[in-house]
Design an enzyme around this catalytic site. Structure first.
Site, PDB file in Angstrom:
ATOM      1  N   GLU A 116      -4.989  -3.882  -1.931  1.00  0.00           N
ATOM      2  CA  GLU A 116      -6.433  -3.665  -1.812  1.00  0.00           C
ATOM      3  C   GLU A 116      -6.747  -2.405  -1.005  1.00  0.00           C
ATOM      4  O   GLU A 116      -7.889  -1.944  -0.998  1.00  0.00           O
ATOM      5  CB  GLU A 116      -7.113  -4.898  -1.188  1.00  0.00           C
ATOM      6  CG  GLU A 116      -6.811  -5.147   0.279  1.00  0.00           C
ATOM      7  CD  GLU A 116      -5.467  -5.838   0.541  1.00  0.00           C
ATOM      8  OE1 GLU A 116      -4.568  -5.772  -0.322  1.00  0.00           O
ATOM      9  OE2 GLU A 116      -5.317  -6.415   1.634  1.00  0.00           O
TER      10      GLU A 116
ATOM     11  N   LYS B  52      -1.474  -7.481  -9.194  1.00  0.00           N
ATOM     12  CA  LYS B  52      -2.403  -7.549  -8.046  1.00  0.00           C
ATOM     13  C   LYS B  52      -2.010  -6.392  -7.122  1.00  0.00           C
ATOM     14  O   LYS B  52      -1.111  -6.508  -6.310  1.00  0.00           O
ATOM     15  CB  LYS B  52      -2.235  -8.904  -7.343  1.00  0.00           C
ATOM     16  CG  LYS B  52      -3.439  -9.394  -6.563  1.00  0.00           C
ATOM     17  CD  LYS B  52      -3.937  -8.480  -5.467  1.00  0.00           C
ATOM     18  CE  LYS B  52      -3.097  -8.497  -4.229  1.00  0.00           C
ATOM     19  NZ  LYS B  52      -3.503  -7.446  -3.244  1.00  0.00           N
TER      20      LYS B  52
ATOM     21  N   PHE C 137       0.811  -1.227   0.000  1.00  0.00           N
ATOM     22  CA  PHE C 137       0.000   0.000   0.000  1.00  0.00           C
ATOM     23  C   PHE C 137       0.843   1.275   0.000  1.00  0.00           C
ATOM     24  O   PHE C 137       0.347   2.345  -0.328  1.00  0.00           O
ATOM     25  CB  PHE C 137      -0.930   0.016   1.238  1.00  0.00           C
ATOM     26  CG  PHE C 137      -0.235   0.467   2.498  1.00  0.00           C
ATOM     27  CD1 PHE C 137      -0.067   1.823   2.779  1.00  0.00           C
ATOM     28  CD2 PHE C 137       0.290  -0.450   3.400  1.00  0.00           C
ATOM     29  CE1 PHE C 137       0.599   2.243   3.931  1.00  0.00           C
ATOM     30  CE2 PHE C 137       0.952  -0.043   4.543  1.00  0.00           C
ATOM     31  CZ  PHE C 137       1.108   1.306   4.813  1.00  0.00           C
TER      32      PHE C 137
ATOM     33  N   SER D  42       5.461  -6.927   3.198  1.00  0.00           N
ATOM     34  CA  SER D  42       6.034  -7.279   4.504  1.00  0.00           C
ATOM     35  C   SER D  42       6.850  -8.576   4.423  1.00  0.00           C
ATOM     36  O   SER D  42       6.645  -9.401   3.524  1.00  0.00           O
ATOM     37  CB  SER D  42       4.907  -7.453   5.521  1.00  0.00           C
ATOM     38  OG  SER D  42       4.088  -8.536   5.131  1.00  0.00           O
TER      39      SER D  42
ATOM     40  N   CYS E   8       9.404   1.933   3.160  1.00  0.00           N
ATOM     41  CA  CYS E   8      10.273   0.807   3.510  1.00  0.00           C
ATOM     42  C   CYS E   8      11.683   1.289   3.744  1.00  0.00           C
ATOM     43  O   CYS E   8      12.487   0.609   4.358  1.00  0.00           O
ATOM     44  CB  CYS E   8      10.255  -0.251   2.420  1.00  0.00           C
ATOM     45  SG  CYS E   8      11.078   0.279   0.923  1.00  0.00           S
TER      46      CYS E   8
ATOM     47  N   GLU F 284       9.204  -3.689  12.970  1.00  0.00           N
ATOM     48  CA  GLU F 284       9.056  -2.567  12.040  1.00  0.00           C
ATOM     49  C   GLU F 284       7.787  -1.815  12.445  1.00  0.00           C
ATOM     50  O   GLU F 284       6.684  -2.382  12.385  1.00  0.00           O
ATOM     51  CB  GLU F 284       8.927  -3.107  10.604  1.00  0.00           C
ATOM     52  CG  GLU F 284       8.817  -2.005   9.568  1.00  0.00           C
ATOM     53  CD  GLU F 284       8.668  -2.549   8.144  1.00  0.00           C
ATOM     54  OE1 GLU F 284       8.090  -3.634   7.959  1.00  0.00           O
ATOM     55  OE2 GLU F 284       9.120  -1.858   7.210  1.00  0.00           O
TER      56      GLU F 284
HETATM   57  P1  NAD Z   1       1.639  -6.617   3.085  1.00  0.00           P
HETATM   58  O1  NAD Z   1       2.683  -7.670   3.103  1.00  0.00           O
HETATM   59  O2  NAD Z   1       0.593  -6.636   4.126  1.00  0.00           O
HETATM   60  O3  NAD Z   1       0.870  -6.651   1.674  1.00  0.00           O
HETATM   61  C1  NAD Z   1       1.570  -6.761   0.452  1.00  0.00           C
HETATM   62  C2  NAD Z   1       0.686  -7.497  -0.550  1.00  0.00           C
HETATM   63  O4  NAD Z   1       0.431  -8.819  -0.068  1.00  0.00           O
HETATM   64  C3  NAD Z   1      -0.652  -6.841  -0.770  1.00  0.00           C
HETATM   65  O5  NAD Z   1      -0.940  -6.840  -2.145  1.00  0.00           O
HETATM   66  C4  NAD Z   1      -1.618  -7.707   0.025  1.00  0.00           C
HETATM   67  O6  NAD Z   1      -2.896  -7.771  -0.545  1.00  0.00           O
HETATM   68  C5  NAD Z   1      -0.965  -9.067  -0.013  1.00  0.00           C
HETATM   69  N1  NAD Z   1      -1.256  -9.851   1.213  1.00  0.00           N
HETATM   70  C6  NAD Z   1      -1.531  -9.378   2.454  1.00  0.00           C
HETATM   71  N2  NAD Z   1      -1.705 -10.398   3.324  1.00  0.00           N
HETATM   72  C7  NAD Z   1      -1.525 -11.533   2.624  1.00  0.00           C
HETATM   73  C8  NAD Z   1      -1.538 -12.913   2.973  1.00  0.00           C
HETATM   74  N3  NAD Z   1      -1.811 -13.314   4.215  1.00  0.00           N
HETATM   75  N4  NAD Z   1      -1.295 -13.823   2.009  1.00  0.00           N
HETATM   76  C9  NAD Z   1      -1.012 -13.439   0.750  1.00  0.00           C
HETATM   77  N5  NAD Z   1      -0.996 -12.145   0.364  1.00  0.00           N
HETATM   78  C10 NAD Z   1      -1.231 -11.200   1.276  1.00  0.00           C
HETATM   79  O7  NAD Z   1       2.433  -5.219   3.069  1.00  0.00           O
HETATM   80  P2  NAD Z   1       1.833  -3.747   3.186  1.00  0.00           P
HETATM   81  O8  NAD Z   1       1.350  -3.525   4.583  1.00  0.00           O
HETATM   82  O9  NAD Z   1       0.914  -3.466   2.062  1.00  0.00           O
HETATM   83  O10 NAD Z   1       3.161  -2.889   2.930  1.00  0.00           O
HETATM   84  C11 NAD Z   1       4.051  -2.531   3.955  1.00  0.00           C
HETATM   85  C12 NAD Z   1       5.239  -3.471   4.021  1.00  0.00           C
HETATM   86  O11 NAD Z   1       5.903  -3.518   2.761  1.00  0.00           O
HETATM   87  C13 NAD Z   1       6.303  -3.018   5.023  1.00  0.00           C
HETATM   88  O12 NAD Z   1       6.808  -4.134   5.683  1.00  0.00           O
HETATM   89  C14 NAD Z   1       7.383  -2.400   4.135  1.00  0.00           C
HETATM   90  O13 NAD Z   1       8.682  -2.398   4.686  1.00  0.00           O
HETATM   91  C15 NAD Z   1       7.299  -3.298   2.935  1.00  0.00           C
HETATM   92  N6  NAD Z   1       7.856  -2.669   1.751  1.00  0.00           N
HETATM   93  C16 NAD Z   1       9.072  -3.108   1.312  1.00  0.00           C
HETATM   94  C17 NAD Z   1       9.655  -2.511   0.203  1.00  0.00           C
HETATM   95  C18 NAD Z   1      10.997  -2.974  -0.302  1.00  0.00           C
HETATM   96  O14 NAD Z   1      11.353  -2.640  -1.421  1.00  0.00           O
HETATM   97  N7  NAD Z   1      11.759  -3.725   0.468  1.00  0.00           N
HETATM   98  C19 NAD Z   1       8.995  -1.457  -0.445  1.00  0.00           C
HETATM   99  C20 NAD Z   1       7.750  -1.049   0.028  1.00  0.00           C
HETATM  100  C21 NAD Z   1       7.188  -1.667   1.133  1.00  0.00           C
END
Ligand code: NAD
Length: 500
Positions: A180, A177, A153, A230, A285, A385
């Site tokens: 959401e 994808k 997000f 994450s 991130c 984090e």
């Molecule tokens: P998230 O992991 O909750 O969601 C990422 C994606 O995974 C979304 O599209 C979501 O719909 C999907 N998802 C969520 N739960 C799921 C599950 N149980 N099973 C399968 N898919 C699932 O992450 P977020 O909260 O949207 O983003 C923040 C995180 O992203 C932070 O940890 C941040 O550090 C990380 N991030 C990392 C980078 C990088 O380049 N290293 C860049 C941006 C964000």
């Protein structure tokens, strides 16, 4: 009469279509709680339809001339520039970051689109002439097929643009994808991509959460998956999609340390730290969320607090805002819970940003800049984090002690050193086990001439999400060894040895 929120559509085979699902989720403005739209959680059948369209489109797209592919992205970058303000407004409404920062989000993605327009110079094989008598060997970099991207997000413009432009420019077709929580700016970018000329079926979008992600991981016709999000979810995606035989790259969570030596330029360092810790409400991130003050720099805490107090907390659309809301009510509660844990575990709360008064946005998910001093590595606020505007400060006697601390943390996404000493900077860059390293640069996100990367728990997979590395990720190297007989003297009859 209340007007129903618009329903976000999927993109399948060139058509924007409404999902047949019964599972919809509100997309909410985090500054106001207004419902902006409803996003579908697609059915497995809809994922299958998107993949089938992408598979069919790949038959022709893979053979499309490089120049034709490149020109689409030349047009696309122009369309993104022309629509920058609209894109930023959509992004701020659904994600919360300030309008200038939203433009930055779009711009950092636009840079990757520009890079995709140069694909002719990037997707080049190699040739060795005369590897044996009359024999040449050359390599070609061919697209893989249907690839997929799953995005978080916090950068709803930049991160989708890390993925589909480079995948498509290299000749693949794509299933996206989006998060959401804020899929609207992503969908506007997708509309512009079609306007730029991406043919039907080459780019497809399905929405949803866990179920759709699992369907992508398992689908036999998807060849590669790019994930950003994450560590918990990324590790799951890596394991599940790898098990299904796919190439996978996962860029994941972070706990980015900034190390400050006493010889650093104090004013510039404190300004950089405040911006990098609290910008985008700490939801980057690469946010500098952990500060390690070394030696005499340990006395700089109060000056940092005074600067952080000057930041304006308000809606992202309000001019002069520095810190917008966090993405959701549950994110705010989680951040507040972690702040409470820091107090309970004995850290010194030197700036408490909980429940700020934000006129005109009383329902928003706001947390103001928060700073803890006296933090130790056993505390939850250090180990987790936080992903909110919370800076934790630790101390070290020496640079070596600070480097050891950074390397002991499980995460290895980004780090920065503030110093005027070239020798210290070189030691830091040599010994630190982190992907992105800044020297007097607090958020060292690489431009697309290089690749974003990560170390340890921040990344799984060996190739980065953009830059030169992603050309390798999205292509299969094929090596051709060829002999053309134009001289009868080259023939020596039957040869049963391994030589050419
Ligand atoms: P998230 O992991 O909750 O969601 C990422 C994606 O995974 C979304 O599209 C979501 O719909 C999907 N998802 C969520 N739960 C799921 C599950 N149980 N099973 C399968 N898919 C699932 O992450 P977020 O909260 O949207 O983003 C923040 C995180 O992203 C932070 O940890 C941040 O550090 C990380 N991030 C990392 C980078 C990088 O380049 N290293 C860049 C941006 C964000």
């Amino acid at each position: 009469m209340t007007v129903a929120a618009p329903r976000i559509r999927m993109l399948i085979d060139g058509q924007f279509v409404e999902s047949a699902t019964s599972h919809w989720q509100d997309v909410i403005n985090p500054a106001t709680q207004d419902v902006l739209a409803q996003v579908p959680f697609a059915t497995t059948g809809e994922v299958d339809a998107a993949v089938a369209a992408a598979k069919e489109a790949f038959k022709t797209w893979r053979k499309t001339p490089i120049g034709t592919r490149a020109r689409i992205f030349l047009k696309y970058q122009q369309l993104i520039r022309e629509n920058m303000s609209e894109l930023a407004h959509i992004l701020t409404a659904e994600q919360g970051k300030t309008l200038p920062d939203a433009e930055g989000d779009v711009f950092r993605g636009l840079e990757v689109v520009e890079h995709a327009a140069a694909i002719g110079n990037l997707q080049l094989g190699e040739l060795a002439n005369n590897v044996a008598n009359g024999v040449d060997t050359y390599s070609i970099m061919q697209p893989l097929g249907v690839c997929a991207g799953i995005t978080p997000f916090n950068f709803p413009a930049m991160i989708p643009l890390w993925m589909f432009p480079m995948a498509i420019a290299t000749g693949n077709t794509f299933i996206l994808k989006p998060s959401e929580q804020d899929p609207m700016v992503t969908m506007r970018l997708v509309e512009l991509a079609l306007e730029a000329g991406i043919p039907k079926g080459v780019l497809n979008v399905v929405h949803g959460g866990e179920e759709v992600v699992n369907a992508i991981c398992d689908h036999p016709d998807i060849k590669a998956v790019s994930f950003v999000g994450s560590t918990r979810v990324g590790t799951h995606v890596y394991n599940r999609a790898s098990l299904a035989g796919k190439r996978v790259q996962c860029m994941m969570g972070a706990k980015n340390h900034a190390v400050v030596l006493p010889d650093a330029n104090k004013e510039q360092t404190l300004n950089a730290m405040v911006g990098a810790a609290f910008g985008a409400a700490g939801q980057r991130c690469m946010a500098a969320s952990t500060l390690v003050l070394v030696g005499e720099a340990r006395g700089w805490v109060q000056d940092l607090v005074e600067k952080a107090k000057t930041l304006k907390v308000s809606g992202g659309t309000v001019a002069g805002t520095d810190v917008g809301p966090v993405i959701s009510c549950s994110a705010r509660e989680r951040v507040e819970g972690l702040i409470a844990s820091g107090v309970e575990q004995g850290a010194k709360l030197v700036l408490d940003g909980r429940k700020p008064q934000v006129d005109g946005f009383e329902k928003g998910n706001f947390v103001g800049p928060t700073i803890f001093a006296g933090v130790t590595t056993d505390m939850r606020i250090y180990q987790e984090e936080i992903f909110g505007p919370v800076l934790v400060i630790l101390e070290a006697e020496t640079l070596d002690e600070a480097i050891a601390m950074v390397n002991s943390n499980p995460n290895g996404n980004g780090t920065a050193l503030f110093t005027q000493s070239g020798a210290a900077a070189r030691r830091f860059q040599e010994d630190i086990d982190v992907g992105q390293v800044g020297i007097n640069v607090p958020i060292p996100v690489p431009v697309p001439l290089f690749s974003f990367t990560g170390s340890r728990a921040s990344k799984l997979g060996d190739l980065g999400p953009y830059g030169k590395q992603v050309v390798l990720f999205y292509t299969q190297t094929k090596t051709v060894t060829a002999r053309w007989f134009d001289d009868e003297t080259l023939s020596h009859g039957v040869n049963t040895t391994i030589s050419l």
